[in-house]
Scaffold this motif. Structure first.
Motif, PDB file in Angstrom:
ATOM      1  N   TYR A  26       0.903  -1.067   0.226  1.00 44.10           N
ATOM      2  CA  TYR A  26      -0.011   0.037   0.013  1.00 44.10           C
ATOM      3  C   TYR A  26       0.912   1.169  -0.104  1.00 44.10           C
ATOM      4  O   TYR A  26       2.150   1.080   0.513  1.00 44.10           O
ATOM      5  N   HIS A  27       0.294   2.382  -0.576  1.00 43.66           N
ATOM      6  CA  HIS A  27       1.116   3.501  -0.690  1.00 43.66           C
ATOM      7  C   HIS A  27       0.102   4.613   0.102  1.00 43.66           C
ATOM      8  O   HIS A  27      -1.467   4.696  -0.293  1.00 43.66           O
TER       9      HIS A  27
ATOM     10  N   PHE B  63      -7.399   2.017 -11.459  1.00 39.86           N
ATOM     11  CA  PHE B  63      -8.287   0.973 -11.476  1.00 39.86           C
ATOM     12  C   PHE B  63      -8.261   0.322 -10.186  1.00 39.86           C
ATOM     13  O   PHE B  63      -9.514  -0.039  -9.845  1.00 39.86           O
ATOM     14  N   ALA B  64      -7.281  -0.086  -9.610  1.00 41.89           N
ATOM     15  CA  ALA B  64      -7.221  -0.703  -8.541  1.00 41.89           C
ATOM     16  C   ALA B  64      -8.079  -0.275  -7.208  1.00 41.89           C
ATOM     17  O   ALA B  64      -8.098  -0.774  -6.363  1.00 41.89           O
ATOM     18  N   ASN B  65      -7.828   1.085  -7.315  1.00 44.29           N
ATOM     19  CA  ASN B  65      -8.576   1.992  -6.374  1.00 44.29           C
ATOM     20  C   ASN B  65      -9.549   2.895  -6.613  1.00 44.29           C
ATOM     21  O   ASN B  65      -9.873   3.767  -5.877  1.00 44.29           O
ATOM     22  N   PHE B  66     -10.166   2.300  -7.819  1.00 45.99           N
ATOM     23  CA  PHE B  66     -11.275   3.454  -7.895  1.00 45.99           C
ATOM     24  C   PHE B  66     -12.344   3.599  -7.090  1.00 45.99           C
ATOM     25  O   PHE B  66     -12.873   4.777  -6.712  1.00 45.99           O
TER      26      PHE B  66
ATOM     27  N   GLY C  34     -12.345   7.483  -6.795  1.00 49.53           N
ATOM     28  CA  GLY C  34     -13.506   7.996  -7.521  1.00 49.53           C
ATOM     29  C   GLY C  34     -13.261   7.861  -8.907  1.00 49.53           C
ATOM     30  O   GLY C  34     -12.350   7.393  -9.512  1.00 49.53           O
ATOM     31  N   ASN C  35     -14.072   8.754  -9.895  1.00 48.02           N
ATOM     32  CA  ASN C  35     -13.706   8.660 -11.410  1.00 48.02           C
ATOM     33  C   ASN C  35     -12.854   9.594 -11.801  1.00 48.02           C
ATOM     34  O   ASN C  35     -12.996   9.782 -13.039  1.00 48.02           O
ATOM     35  N   ASN C  36     -12.357  10.499 -11.028  1.00 47.59           N
ATOM     36  CA  ASN C  36     -11.460  11.567 -11.231  1.00 47.59           C
ATOM     37  C   ASN C  36      -9.785  11.083 -10.846  1.00 47.59           C
ATOM     38  O   ASN C  36      -9.724  11.381  -9.509  1.00 47.59           O
TER      39      ASN C  36
ATOM     40  N   LEU D 215      -3.669   3.753  -0.771  1.00 45.82           N
ATOM     41  CA  LEU D 215      -4.126   3.221  -2.065  1.00 45.82           C
ATOM     42  C   LEU D 215      -3.227   1.681  -2.206  1.00 45.82           C
ATOM     43  O   LEU D 215      -2.190   1.656  -1.780  1.00 45.82           O
ATOM     44  N   GLN D 216      -3.807   0.976  -2.978  1.00 49.00           N
ATOM     45  CA  GLN D 216      -3.318  -0.644  -3.148  1.00 49.00           C
ATOM     46  C   GLN D 216      -2.733  -0.408  -4.126  1.00 49.00           C
ATOM     47  O   GLN D 216      -2.741  -0.057  -5.427  1.00 49.00           O
TER      48      GLN D 216
END
Length: 67
Positions: free
Chosen positions: A17-18, A45-48, A52-54, A64-65
């Motif tokens: 993770y980061h 995409f792994a953390n969508f 979110g979408n931005n 974040l993974q």
């Protein structure tokens, strides 16, 4: 539209993770973990669900993974 890029070869701590720091971008994080900024969308995409979408909407402290 954002296109999906196949998973890059792991270079550093893949599967970890980061925590987003001030000034981080997905491209910078991709460069740190994969050696290429172009794999930013793999992280996106792994953390969508948390980003979110931005992809430019990273919040400091978000975890974040790194796939």
């Amino acid at each position: 539209d954002i296109e999906f890029t196949p998973k890059p070869p792991a270079r550093k701590k893949a599967g970890s993770y980061h925590e987003v720091k001030r000034g981080d971008t997905l491209s910078k994080i991709s460069l740190e973990y994969y050696g290429q900024a172009s794999y930013w969308n793999v992280i996106f995409f792994a953390n969508f669900d948390v980003i979110g979408n931005n992809p430019d909407n990273l919040r400091v402290g978000t975890r974040l993974q790194i796939p």
